[in-house]
Design an enzyme around this catalytic site. Structure first.
Site, PDB file in Angstrom:
ATOM      1  CG  ASP A  73      -2.158  -0.969   0.956  1.00 58.31           C
ATOM      2  OD1 ASP A  73      -2.382  -1.292  -0.129  1.00 58.31           O
ATOM      3  OD2 ASP A  73      -2.675  -1.696   1.847  1.00 58.31           O
ATOM      4  CG  ASP A 105      -7.096  -4.916  -2.389  1.00 59.29           C
ATOM      5  OD1 ASP A 105      -7.402  -5.929  -2.475  1.00 59.29           O
ATOM      6  OD2 ASP A 105      -7.563  -4.546  -0.971  1.00 59.29           O
TER       7      ASP A 105
HETATM    8  N1  GLY Z   1      -7.051  -2.247   0.470  1.00 59.18           N
HETATM    9  C1  GLY Z   1      -7.642  -2.676   1.588  1.00 59.18           C
HETATM   10  C2  GLY Z   1      -8.953  -2.553   1.571  1.00 59.18           C
HETATM   11  O1  GLY Z   1      -9.607  -2.285   0.455  1.00 59.18           O
HETATM   12  O2  GLY Z   1      -9.835  -2.834   2.668  1.00 59.18           O
END
Ligand code: GLY
Length: 395
Positions: free
Chosen positions: A112, A173
């Site tokens: 992330d 994600d």
């Molecule tokens: N990327 C983590 C979520 O969408 O919760």
């Protein structure tokens, strides 16, 4: 790329029209967002909203979670739409904490880094030419590269690279984290960042997207021999269901990878991914937290809806006028945005410091269920900004 079934649009009449969201309408909706931002600016000056609210109120935390930049990104959007220097100053004030975070490796064991540095430092660089921010983002790109497994062609999502529970695990994600690498390739001229991002998205297309165009949330690769292993959920209803936010991350993320690579197969794939998503929208166009549910009393995920709305608009920007379903996708997005603005904001919940109510962070973990979450607020704002101007991507 493998053959993926295209469901087509099952109820085309549902997307034949969309409300006209005039500039004035969107500006009014943006006023509410700015009001909430103004109210939050003192509380989140040197702190950040927690990922999810508690009773619709975000607690303040340090820059330690994967979500800090959604708040900083909202400040940048606020600066763009208002031209008010107070938002720019507030966003710039936060850049130091991103610099510290990358220099001191504060909770950086995650893919992330893409979200974190795109909406804070890259946005700063693109909007104001801030070269210190550029350099923080490049450091983040280098650290993200450490998570790349060459043989498998994937970036590991979470945790220590040698932790058996996480080793070789990629997640849908991550498609949204790849722009950091594409951007780094453009800035440095070093193709290794581009290759890693492009390889990853191709592996996501091959392995995370199932034959019916739904998505696994996460997928394990054997990083020693590069072979695919198996899919597993973390935040969805089951290993075989389709977590709504994951599908939304895919919709936006595949389009972004197309923009950087020009690979039209990603667009062809994305059409199927989109069709799967919009075929499962209930009457008011706001998805349940998992697409397994299409009616009933399970919670909605307004944040997944907001992400998809942005992804659909970006997809439409990249489709030719002759594209059969371009109008359908645009109408789907406008219907989502309209529904969010009419029924999901905190306008009648003055105690809330969030913008969008009724999101789900992680139902299996019992986290942030029917609460605000900060990325939902960011993407709702981004969607509105897209409707009033020709918005240039931070991504
Ligand atoms: N990327 C983590 C979520 O969408 O919760």
């Amino acid at each position: 790329m493998k053959q993926i079934i295209d469901e087509g649009i099952k109820s085309p009449q549902k997307f034949l029209s969309a409300p006209v969201l005039t500039k004035e309408y969107c500006q009014n909706a943006i006023k509410l967002v700015l009001k909430k931002i103004d109210r939050n600016m003192e509380m989140f000056k040197d702190k950040y909203p927690a990922p999810a609210s508690v009773n619709n109120i975000y607690p303040a935390i340090d820059n330690i979670d994967w979500t800090s930049s959604f708040w900083t990104g909202m400040l940048w959007l606020a600066y763009e739409v208002s031209g008010d220097e107070k938002y720019r100053k507030a966003a710039e004030n936060q850049l130091i904490s991103y610099q510290k975070r990358i220099d001191e490796r504060i909770y950086t064991d995650t893919h992330d880094l893409g979200f974190l540095y795109t909406l804070s430092c890259i946005a700063a660089f693109k909007l104001t030419g801030n070269t210190e921010a550029m350099s923080s983002a490049l450091k983040a790109a280098d650290l993200l590269m450490v998570r790349y497994f060459d043989k498998a062609g994937i970036i590991q999502a979470w945790g220590d690279l040698n932790d058996p529970g996480n080793r070789g695990r990629m997640i849908i994600d991550c498609c949204m984290n790849l722009p950091l690498l594409y951007w780094a390739a453009e800035i440095t001229g070093d193709k290794k960042y581009y290759d890693a991002a492009y390889n990853h998205v191709k592996q996501a297309a091959r392995n995370i997207i199932r034959d019916d165009a739904s998505s696994f949330h996460t997928f394990y690769m054997d990083v020693e021999n590069g072979q695919p292993k198996y899919g597993k959920t973390a935040q969805g209803f089951s290993d075989n269901s389709c977590w709504a936010r994951g599908q939304a991350w895919g919709i936006y993320g595949f389009t972004l990878s197309y923009i950087y690579t020009g690979d039209w197969e990603l667009i062809e794939l994305n059409k199927k991914v989109i069709n799967y998503f919009i075929n499962r929208l209930p009457e008011d166009f706001i998805c349940y937290w998992d697409l397994f549910f299409t009616e009933g009393s399970e919670e909605r995920d307004s944040s997944a809806a907001a992400i998809a709305a942005c992804g659909l608009l970006e997809m439409c920007r990249n489709l030719p006028l002759t594209e059969e379903n371009k109008r359908v996708y645009e109408n789907a997005s406008l219907n989502i945005i309209n529904s969010l603005s009419k029924g999901y904001t905190s306008v009648n919940c003055p105690e809330s410091n969030g913008v969008l109510l009724h999101a789900v962070y992680s139902k299996p973990d019992g986290k942030g269920i029917d609460e605000c979450n900060i990325w939902g607020d960011y993407f709702y704002f981004e969607a509105l900004v897209r409707l009033i101007k020709n918005w240039k991507l931070y991504w």
